[in-house]
Enzyme design. Structure first.
Site, PDB file in Angstrom:
ATOM      1  N   HIS A 136       0.661  -1.171   0.122  1.00 12.65           N
ATOM      2  CA  HIS A 136      -0.073   0.141   0.180  1.00 12.65           C
ATOM      3  C   HIS A 136       0.886   1.041  -0.116  1.00 12.65           C
ATOM      4  O   HIS A 136       1.997   0.734   0.189  1.00 12.65           O
ATOM      5  CB  HIS A 136      -0.737   0.074   1.079  1.00 12.65           C
ATOM      6  CG  HIS A 136      -1.537  -0.745   1.304  1.00 12.65           C
ATOM      7  ND1 HIS A 136      -3.360  -0.671   2.306  1.00 12.65           N
ATOM      8  CD2 HIS A 136      -2.045  -1.598   0.024  1.00 12.65           C
ATOM      9  CE1 HIS A 136      -4.204  -1.773   1.559  1.00 12.65           C
ATOM     10  NE2 HIS A 136      -3.879  -2.620   0.596  1.00 12.65           N
ATOM     11  N   GLU A 171       0.891   3.907   2.290  1.00 14.75           N
ATOM     12  CA  GLU A 171       1.403   4.687   3.334  1.00 14.75           C
ATOM     13  C   GLU A 171       2.340   3.873   3.582  1.00 14.75           C
ATOM     14  O   GLU A 171       3.366   3.830   3.521  1.00 14.75           O
ATOM     15  CB  GLU A 171       0.298   3.981   3.908  1.00 14.75           C
ATOM     16  CG  GLU A 171      -1.028   4.711   3.998  1.00 14.75           C
ATOM     17  CD  GLU A 171      -2.155   4.399   2.987  1.00 14.75           C
ATOM     18  OE1 GLU A 171      -3.898   4.672   3.661  1.00 14.75           O
ATOM     19  OE2 GLU A 171      -1.191   3.344   2.239  1.00 14.75           O
TER      20      GLU A 171
END
Length: 213
Positions: free
Chosen positions: A122, A124
């Protein structure tokens, strides 16, 4: 069909372009079209990708000077990036995240799940790793993460371990957002600011995932 087409290009967003790509229109938000095209041409200049060449051709036709860039990087499925006058420019597709410390960008990331065939990749997670590498430490107490959509449980856990100081996100995620399962997933000292440009962020994510289908 192939007998009538000189060139077929699989572009960065996964769509097929027939013939020689050509830039015919631009959508600008809070930036002049000429300036956007100038910076787009700068970051795309070293690529050699057919769509990059279309951007360069459009800039040259309008006699727009193209600045030189350094530290060019290109990732399959992830677009291109380069440095210009202390700024990092990005081109292509992807869901970008930014980590800022002391007014300075210390890490960026974008969704690489499809590119790497890795469910943990992801945006993040990429941004956390990049920030820790830049700062030389695993804790990000003095940092702020700016993210398009509410982090999931996995990313919230990683952010908790990093002890990040603040998280700013736009669109809520009613299905997979961490807050659905408990706000205590984050570090107790982490400040959260939500709903920033929520409508714009929601549209951005809807368009992004529509291209993956």
């Amino acid at each position: 069909l192939m007998g009538r087409v000189k060139t077929v290009v699989l572009d960065k967003t996964g769509t097929v372009t027939e013939g020689k790509p050509r830039l015919t229109d631009m959508a600008c938000n809070n930036i002049e079209e000429t300036e956007l095209l100038r910076l787009a041409a700068a970051v795309e200049q070293p690529s050699g990708h057919p769509l990059s060449l279309a951007v360069l051709e459009a800039a040259e036709e309008r006699n727009i000077p193209i600045p030189a860039v350094t530290d060019f990087a290109q990732r399959e499925g992830g677009g291109v990036s380069a440095c210009w006058e202390g700024h990092r420019l990005y081109g292509g597709n992807g869901k970008y995240m930014t980590v800022v410390a002391g007014g300075r960008v210390v890490g960026r990331g974008h969704n690489l799940v499809e590119t790497l065939t890795d469910v943990t990749a992801h945006a993040e997670m990429q941004a956390i790793t990049a920030a820790a590498d830049t700062l030389g430490g695993k804790y990000l107490q003095e940092c702020t993460l700016y993210v398009t959509v509410e982090p999931c449980v996995m990313c919230a856990g990683a952010l908790a371990w990093s002890q990040i100081g603040r998280i700013v996100y736009g669109a809520a995620d009613a299905k997979r957002g961490y807050s659905r399962f408990g706000k205590e997933l984050l570090h107790p000292r982490t400040e959260v600011v939500s709903g920033v440009l929520a409508a714009e962020c929601e549209k951005l994510m809807t368009d992004f995932f529509a291209k993956l289908r």
